[in-house]
Write a protein that holds these residues in place. Structure first.
Motif, PDB file in Angstrom:
ATOM      1  N   VAL A  26       0.851  -1.201   0.000  1.00 36.54           N
ATOM      2  CA  VAL A  26       0.000   0.000   0.000  1.00 36.54           C
ATOM      3  C   VAL A  26       0.884   1.249   0.000  1.00 36.54           C
ATOM      4  O   VAL A  26       0.647   2.197  -0.751  1.00 36.54           O
ATOM      5  N   TYR A  39      -9.507  -0.113   0.521  1.00 40.27           N
ATOM      6  CA  TYR A  39      -9.140  -1.336   1.237  1.00 40.27           C
ATOM      7  C   TYR A  39     -10.237  -2.359   0.971  1.00 40.27           C
ATOM      8  O   TYR A  39     -11.364  -2.232   1.445  1.00 40.27           O
ATOM      9  N   ILE A  56      -3.749   1.125   7.436  1.00 44.27           N
ATOM     10  CA  ILE A  56      -3.802   1.669   6.071  1.00 44.27           C
ATOM     11  C   ILE A  56      -4.256   3.120   6.110  1.00 44.27           C
ATOM     12  O   ILE A  56      -3.745   3.982   5.388  1.00 44.27           O
TER      13      ILE A  56
END
Ligand SMILES: Cc1ncc(COP(=O)(O)OP(=O)(O)O)c(N)n1
Ligand SMILES: Cc1ncsc1CCOP(=O)(O)O
Ligand SMILES: [Mg+2]
Length: 206
Positions: A26, A39, A56
Protein backbone atom coordinates in the motif's frame (compact mmCIF):
# COMPACT_ATOMS: atom_id res chain seq x y z
CA UNK A 1 -11.32 14.44 6.12
CA UNK A 2 -9.21 14.23 2.97
CA UNK A 3 -11.43 15.36 0.06
CA UNK A 4 -12.00 13.42 -3.18
CA UNK A 5 -9.44 14.52 -5.78
CA UNK A 6 -10.66 15.54 -9.23
CA UNK A 7 -9.33 12.46 -11.04
CA UNK A 8 -6.54 9.93 -11.05
CA UNK A 9 -5.54 6.40 -10.16
CA UNK A 10 -7.78 4.53 -7.72
CA UNK A 11 -5.70 1.70 -6.21
CA UNK A 12 -7.63 -1.24 -4.70
CA UNK A 13 -5.90 -3.71 -2.40
CA UNK A 14 -5.73 -7.41 -3.29
CA UNK A 15 -6.30 -10.22 -0.81
CA UNK A 16 -2.96 -10.58 0.97
CA UNK A 17 -2.65 -12.84 4.01
CA UNK A 18 0.35 -11.15 5.58
CA UNK A 19 -0.37 -7.72 7.09
CA UNK A 20 3.19 -6.39 6.88
CA UNK A 21 3.35 -7.21 3.18
CA UNK A 22 -0.03 -5.60 2.55
CA UNK A 23 1.06 -2.37 4.27
CA UNK A 24 4.37 -2.34 2.40
CA UNK A 25 2.55 -2.67 -0.92
CA UNK A 26 0.00 0.00 0.00
CA UNK A 27 2.79 2.42 0.86
CA UNK A 28 4.48 1.76 -2.48
CA UNK A 29 1.21 2.52 -4.29
CA UNK A 30 0.88 5.77 -2.34
CA UNK A 31 4.48 6.67 -3.15
CA UNK A 32 3.70 6.02 -6.83
CA UNK A 33 0.94 8.61 -6.83
CA UNK A 34 -2.33 6.72 -6.33
CA UNK A 35 -4.88 9.45 -5.70
CA UNK A 36 -7.52 7.28 -4.02
CA UNK A 37 -7.14 4.00 -2.16
CA UNK A 38 -9.69 1.28 -1.43
CA UNK A 39 -9.14 -1.34 1.24
CA UNK A 40 -10.81 -4.44 -0.20
CA UNK A 41 -10.24 -7.62 1.79
CA UNK A 42 -12.27 -10.77 1.34
CA UNK A 43 -10.08 -13.07 3.49
CA UNK A 44 -9.41 -11.55 6.92
CA UNK A 45 -11.36 -11.86 10.17
CA UNK A 46 -13.23 -8.79 11.46
CA UNK A 47 -10.56 -8.15 14.12
CA UNK A 48 -7.73 -8.36 11.59
CA UNK A 49 -9.65 -6.22 9.16
CA UNK A 50 -10.05 -3.42 11.71
CA UNK A 51 -6.34 -3.43 12.57
CA UNK A 52 -5.39 -3.42 8.90
CA UNK A 53 -7.87 -0.67 8.04
CA UNK A 54 -6.52 1.53 10.84
CA UNK A 55 -2.92 1.01 9.72
CA UNK A 56 -3.80 1.67 6.07
CA UNK A 57 -5.68 4.81 7.08
CA UNK A 58 -2.62 6.13 8.88
CA UNK A 59 -0.55 5.57 5.73
CA UNK A 60 -3.16 7.32 3.59
CA UNK A 61 -3.22 10.29 5.96
CA UNK A 62 0.56 10.59 5.54
CA UNK A 63 0.08 10.94 1.78
CA UNK A 64 -3.15 12.98 1.86
CA UNK A 65 -5.00 10.23 0.02
CA UNK A 66 -8.63 9.43 0.92
CA UNK A 67 -9.28 5.87 2.10
CA UNK A 68 -12.42 4.08 0.92
CA UNK A 69 -13.47 0.88 2.68
CA UNK A 70 -15.07 -1.79 0.51
CA UNK A 71 -18.47 -3.23 1.46
CA UNK A 72 -18.59 -2.18 5.09
CA UNK A 73 -19.83 1.19 6.43
CA UNK A 74 -19.35 0.05 10.05
CA UNK A 75 -15.67 -0.62 9.39
CA UNK A 76 -15.34 2.74 7.60
CA UNK A 77 -16.73 4.42 10.70
CA UNK A 78 -14.54 2.42 13.07
CA UNK A 79 -11.29 3.30 11.27
CA UNK A 80 -12.41 6.86 10.42
CA UNK A 81 -11.93 6.27 6.71
CA UNK A 82 -13.09 8.93 4.29
CA UNK A 83 -15.72 6.67 2.76
CA UNK A 84 -17.17 3.38 1.67
CA UNK A 85 -17.73 1.55 -1.61
CA UNK A 86 -21.07 -0.22 -1.94
CA UNK A 87 -21.94 -2.93 -4.45
CA UNK A 88 -25.54 -3.55 -5.42
CA UNK A 89 -25.91 -6.02 -2.51
CA UNK A 90 -23.90 -4.11 0.08
CA UNK A 91 -26.68 -2.03 1.66
CA UNK A 92 -28.29 1.29 0.91
CA UNK A 93 -26.66 4.65 0.23
CA UNK A 94 -29.10 6.26 2.65
CA UNK A 95 -28.08 4.00 5.53
CA UNK A 96 -24.37 4.50 4.81
CA UNK A 97 -24.90 8.26 4.67
CA UNK A 98 -26.76 8.24 8.00
CA UNK A 99 -23.99 6.23 9.57
CA UNK A 100 -20.99 8.08 8.10
CA UNK A 101 -22.26 11.64 7.79
CA UNK A 102 -22.60 14.23 5.07
CA UNK A 103 -18.89 14.54 4.27
CA UNK A 104 -18.27 10.82 3.77
CA UNK A 105 -17.41 9.64 0.26
CA UNK A 106 -19.84 6.99 -0.93
CA UNK A 107 -19.17 5.11 -4.14
CA UNK A 108 -21.54 2.68 -5.83
CA UNK A 109 -21.05 -0.18 -8.30
CA UNK A 110 -23.31 0.23 -11.33
CA UNK A 111 -21.91 -2.53 -13.61
CA UNK A 112 -22.98 -1.33 -17.10
CA UNK A 113 -26.28 0.27 -16.11
CA UNK A 114 -26.70 4.01 -16.48
CA UNK A 115 -30.08 3.71 -14.73
CA UNK A 116 -28.35 2.43 -11.56
CA UNK A 117 -25.88 5.32 -11.77
CA UNK A 118 -28.63 7.92 -12.14
CA UNK A 119 -30.39 6.39 -9.15
CA UNK A 120 -27.17 6.38 -7.10
CA UNK A 121 -26.48 10.01 -7.99
CA UNK A 122 -30.04 10.93 -6.99
CA UNK A 123 -29.55 9.13 -3.66
CA UNK A 124 -26.40 11.09 -2.91
CA UNK A 125 -23.53 8.93 -4.12
CA UNK A 126 -20.21 10.77 -4.51
CA UNK A 127 -19.02 8.62 -7.41
CA UNK A 128 -20.25 5.71 -9.48
CA UNK A 129 -18.21 2.80 -10.81
CA UNK A 130 -18.73 0.98 -14.10
CA UNK A 131 -17.10 -2.28 -15.12
CA UNK A 132 -15.60 -4.65 -15.60
CA UNK A 133 -14.26 -3.32 -18.89
CA UNK A 134 -11.80 -6.16 -19.63
CA UNK A 135 -11.03 -9.67 -18.38
CA UNK A 136 -10.24 -9.54 -14.69
CA UNK A 137 -8.54 -12.28 -12.72
CA UNK A 138 -9.41 -10.45 -9.49
CA UNK A 139 -13.16 -10.59 -10.14
CA UNK A 140 -13.94 -12.66 -13.21
CA UNK A 141 -17.42 -13.08 -14.57
CA UNK A 142 -18.94 -9.76 -13.56
CA UNK A 143 -20.97 -8.06 -16.31
CA UNK A 144 -19.04 -6.33 -19.08
CA UNK A 145 -19.28 -2.60 -19.66
CA UNK A 146 -18.01 -0.87 -22.79
CA UNK A 147 -16.90 2.53 -24.01
CA UNK A 148 -20.48 3.49 -24.90
CA UNK A 149 -21.40 2.97 -21.23
CA UNK A 150 -18.82 5.61 -20.33
CA UNK A 151 -19.84 8.06 -23.04
CA UNK A 152 -23.51 7.86 -22.02
CA UNK A 153 -22.59 8.16 -18.34
CA UNK A 154 -20.39 11.18 -18.97
CA UNK A 155 -23.23 12.95 -20.79
CA UNK A 156 -25.84 12.14 -18.14
CA UNK A 157 -24.05 12.36 -14.77
CA UNK A 158 -22.54 15.19 -12.78
CA UNK A 159 -20.62 13.06 -10.24
CA UNK A 160 -17.22 11.44 -10.97
CA UNK A 161 -17.07 8.21 -12.92
CA UNK A 162 -14.79 5.28 -12.04
CA UNK A 163 -13.87 2.57 -14.55
CA UNK A 164 -12.77 -0.85 -13.22
CA UNK A 165 -11.91 -4.35 -14.34
CA UNK A 166 -8.83 -5.66 -16.12
CA UNK A 167 -7.36 -2.21 -16.58
CA UNK A 168 -3.74 -2.14 -17.71
CA UNK A 169 -1.27 0.51 -18.81
CA UNK A 170 -2.08 -0.15 -22.44
CA UNK A 171 -5.89 -0.04 -22.23
CA UNK A 172 -6.51 2.68 -19.64
CA UNK A 173 -6.18 5.73 -21.87
CA UNK A 174 -9.25 4.88 -23.95
CA UNK A 175 -11.35 4.76 -20.79
CA UNK A 176 -10.05 8.13 -19.64
CA UNK A 177 -10.68 9.63 -23.08
CA UNK A 178 -14.28 8.39 -23.01
CA UNK A 179 -15.03 9.94 -19.64
CA UNK A 180 -13.55 7.96 -16.75
CA UNK A 181 -12.40 10.36 -14.03
CA UNK A 182 -10.74 7.53 -12.11
CA UNK A 183 -9.37 4.18 -13.18
CA UNK A 184 -9.56 1.55 -10.46
CA UNK A 185 -6.93 -1.17 -10.56
CA UNK A 186 -5.91 -4.17 -8.46
CA UNK A 187 -3.80 -6.66 -10.40
CA UNK A 188 -1.64 -4.44 -12.59
CA UNK A 189 -0.65 -2.41 -9.56
CA UNK A 190 -0.23 -4.94 -6.80
CA UNK A 191 1.24 -7.83 -8.83
CA UNK A 192 3.85 -5.57 -10.40
CA UNK A 193 7.53 -6.08 -9.56
CA UNK A 194 7.69 -2.33 -9.02
CA UNK A 195 4.39 -1.10 -7.59
CA UNK A 196 5.37 2.58 -7.46
CA UNK A 197 6.46 2.56 -11.07
CA UNK A 198 3.24 0.88 -12.15
CA UNK A 199 1.25 3.58 -10.35
CA UNK A 200 3.37 6.31 -11.93
CA UNK A 201 2.58 4.94 -15.40
CA UNK A 202 -1.15 5.01 -14.68
CA UNK A 203 -1.04 8.45 -13.06
CA UNK A 204 0.83 9.90 -16.03
CA UNK A 205 -2.20 9.11 -18.22
CA UNK A 206 -4.26 11.85 -16.54
C1 LIG B 1 -14.27 1.21 -7.43
C2 LIG B 1 -14.97 -0.10 -7.31
N1 LIG B 1 -15.83 -0.47 -8.27
C3 LIG B 1 -16.47 -1.64 -8.18
C4 LIG B 1 -16.25 -2.48 -7.11
C5 LIG B 1 -16.99 -3.78 -6.97
O1 LIG B 1 -17.89 -3.75 -5.88
P1 LIG B 1 -18.88 -5.00 -5.65
O2 LIG B 1 -19.72 -5.14 -6.85
O3 LIG B 1 -19.56 -4.83 -4.35
O4 LIG B 1 -17.89 -6.23 -5.58
P2 LIG B 1 -16.76 -6.51 -4.47
O5 LIG B 1 -15.62 -5.59 -4.74
O6 LIG B 1 -17.32 -6.25 -3.11
O7 LIG B 1 -16.38 -7.93 -4.70
C6 LIG B 1 -15.35 -2.05 -6.12
N2 LIG B 1 -15.07 -2.80 -5.04
N3 LIG B 1 -14.73 -0.86 -6.24
C1 LIG C 1 -13.62 -5.38 -7.75
C2 LIG C 1 -13.97 -5.46 -9.17
N1 LIG C 1 -15.22 -5.15 -9.62
C3 LIG C 1 -15.37 -5.29 -10.93
S1 LIG C 1 -13.92 -5.82 -11.67
C4 LIG C 1 -13.11 -5.83 -10.16
C5 LIG C 1 -11.69 -6.25 -9.99
C6 LIG C 1 -10.70 -5.28 -10.53
O1 LIG C 1 -9.43 -5.83 -10.38
P1 LIG C 1 -8.38 -5.93 -11.58
O2 LIG C 1 -7.85 -4.54 -11.78
O3 LIG C 1 -7.33 -6.86 -11.05
O4 LIG C 1 -9.09 -6.48 -12.77
MG1 LIG D 1 -19.01 -5.22 -2.50
Amino acid sequence: MTPLPKNGLYAITPNIAETALLLEKVEQALQGGASLLQYRDKISTPDETLLRAQAIHQLCLNYNVPLIINDNPALALACQAEGVHLGQSDGSILEARQRLGKDALIGVTCHHHLSLALQAQEQGADYVAFGRFFNSTTKPGTPLANLKTLQDAKAALSIPIVAIGGIQHNNAKALINQGADFIAVVEQIFSADNISESCQHFSALF
